[in-house]
Write an enzyme that holds these catalytic residues in place. Sequence first.
Site, short mmCIF file in Angstrom:
data_model
loop_
_atom_site.label_atom_id
_atom_site.label_comp_id
_atom_site.label_asym_id
_atom_site.label_seq_id
_atom_site.Cartn_x
_atom_site.Cartn_y
_atom_site.Cartn_z
CB ALA A 1 -3.50 4.17 4.47
CD GLN B 1 -2.52 -0.18 4.74
OE1 GLN B 1 -2.29 0.93 4.27
NE2 GLN B 1 -1.59 -0.90 5.34
N PRO C 1 0.84 -1.20 0.00
CG PRO C 1 -0.03 -1.05 2.17
CD PRO C 1 0.72 -1.98 1.26
CB CYS D 1 -0.18 7.58 1.04
SG CYS D 1 -1.06 6.96 2.45
CE1 TYR E 1 -0.21 7.45 9.97
CE2 TYR E 1 0.54 5.41 8.96
CZ TYR E 1 0.57 6.79 9.04
OH TYR E 1 1.38 7.51 8.19
N GLY F 1 7.23 -1.99 -2.48
CA GLY F 1 6.72 -0.63 -2.53
C GLY F 1 7.47 0.17 -3.57
NE ARG F 2 11.10 2.59 -0.25
CZ ARG F 2 11.97 2.60 0.75
NH1 ARG F 2 12.64 3.71 1.03
NH2 ARG F 2 12.18 1.50 1.46
CG LEU G 1 15.07 -1.12 1.95
CD1 LEU G 1 16.13 -0.77 2.98
CD2 LEU G 1 15.31 -0.33 0.66
NE ARG H 1 2.15 -3.14 5.56
CZ ARG H 1 2.89 -2.55 4.61
NH1 ARG H 1 3.04 -1.24 4.59
NH2 ARG H 1 3.46 -3.26 3.67
#
Length: 361
Positions: A62, A104, A23, A25, A187, A331-332, A309, A235
Site C-alpha cells: 500500500a 497499490q 501487496p 507493507c 481503509y 502473500g505470506r 491462504l 482490491r
Amino acid sequence: MSNLFEPLTLRGLTIPNRVWMAPMCQYSAAGEGPDTGAPNDWHFQHLAARAVGGSGLILTEASAVAPEGRISPYDLGIWNDRQAEAFRRSTGFLTSQGVVPGIQLAHAGRKAATDAPWSGGSPIDPDDTRAWPVVGPSALPFSGAHQTPDELTTDEIAAIVGQFADAARRALTAGFKVAEVHGAHGYLIHQFLSPYSNTRTDSYGGPLENRMRFALEVVDAVRAVWPEDLPLFFRSSATDWLDEGVAGWTGDDNVRLAKELQAHGVDLLDVSTGGNVPDATIPAAPGFQVPFAAAVREQTGLATAAVGLITDPHQAEEVVSTGRADAVLLGRQLLRDPYWPRHAAAALGATLPSAPQYARA
Ligand SMILES: Cc1cc2nc3c(=O)[nH]c(=O)nc-3n(C[C@H](O)[C@H](O)[C@H](O)COP(=O)(O)O)c2cc1C
C-alpha cells in the site's frame, strides 16, 4: 497441462503467468526527512527477490497518496516526485526480468497513524510527534484505541480523489504498468463503502449507490490518467464478516460494486475480505476467499484475482483452471519462499524460464 503458468492479457499488457505477489507493507521506509515514504534497499530486495523467484506480476505494498493516508509513518508513499524516482530502481529491475510491476495506491483514513507491527502495531498516541490527525467518512473510530477521525467535507473528499490521480500519474512515470486502487481492509475507500463505518447523510452516505460514490470517483480519476492500454485493478473486501442483521458490507454488495467498477474501466478485481471491523470473526482456512472471487467472475464477467491462504501448487492451479479466478495472489507464502513459483512450476510440470545466471541450477 498447467493453466497457472499461462500468460494473461489485460488491455495491451501481457502478464507472463498467473502467480502474482500480493501487496505487503514492510514498514521500512524513513518516517521523516527528505526520503520519507521512499523505497530503499529493503523494498528493492523484497520486490527483486520475488521477481527472480518467478512471480509474473508484483504489487508494491500500500503506497500512500498523501502523508496522512499512511497506515504507519514507515509506509511507502507516492505523493511526491522523489518517491516516484526512488521506485524506478525496482520497476526497472522487475521489467528487465519480464515481470510486471504494479503499485497499490492507498489512503488509510481512520486506520492511519499506527505503529509498525513489531512495535506493537497500535495507534500512535496523538501527542507523539510521529502521529497526525486522521480522517474518515464519519466521526467513528475504528476501535476504542484509535483516534476519532474528522469527518471529511465534500471539498476534502474531492482533494483526496485528486491525490489518487496525481499518485497514478507519478506511478506511470516511475515505470509501473498496473495501478491497483486499494478499496479493501477497512481503509478509506472501504470505510466509505460500508454502512458500518459510513453514517453520512449527504450524497456519499446512505444507499449503496451513494456509498460507492467515492470509490467510483477515485476510479474515474485514476482511469483518466492511466493509459488506455494498461490495466487498472481494484482490491475490495468482499465482506465485513458481520453477523446477519448487522449493517455492513456483504458479498452481494461486492458483486454490485464489481459491476460498477467494470463500467468505470476497472479490468480486474482483487478480492480480499475483512479489515473494517476489529472484532469480526473471520473463518480463515485454505482458499477461504476464493468463493468471493468466483462469484464476481461468474456474475459480472470481470476478471478476478483470488487471495488468502493459497499455498499449495495444486490448489493454486485448481483455482485458475476451474475459472474461479484469472490469477492467484500470494502473500505470506512468498515471504517464506520467494521461489515458490519455480517450485510450483516443477510440481505441475510447467515451464517457467529462469534468469540465465541461474540456469545451471
Ligand atoms: C506483512 C503483510 C503486509 C500486508 N500489507 C498489505 C498491503 O499493503 N495491502 C494489502 O492490500 N494487503 C496487505 N496484506 C494482505 C496481503 O496482501 C494478503 O491479502 C493476505 O496476506 C492474505 O494472503 P496470504 O494468505 O497469501 O498471505 C499484507 C499481509 C501481510 C502478511
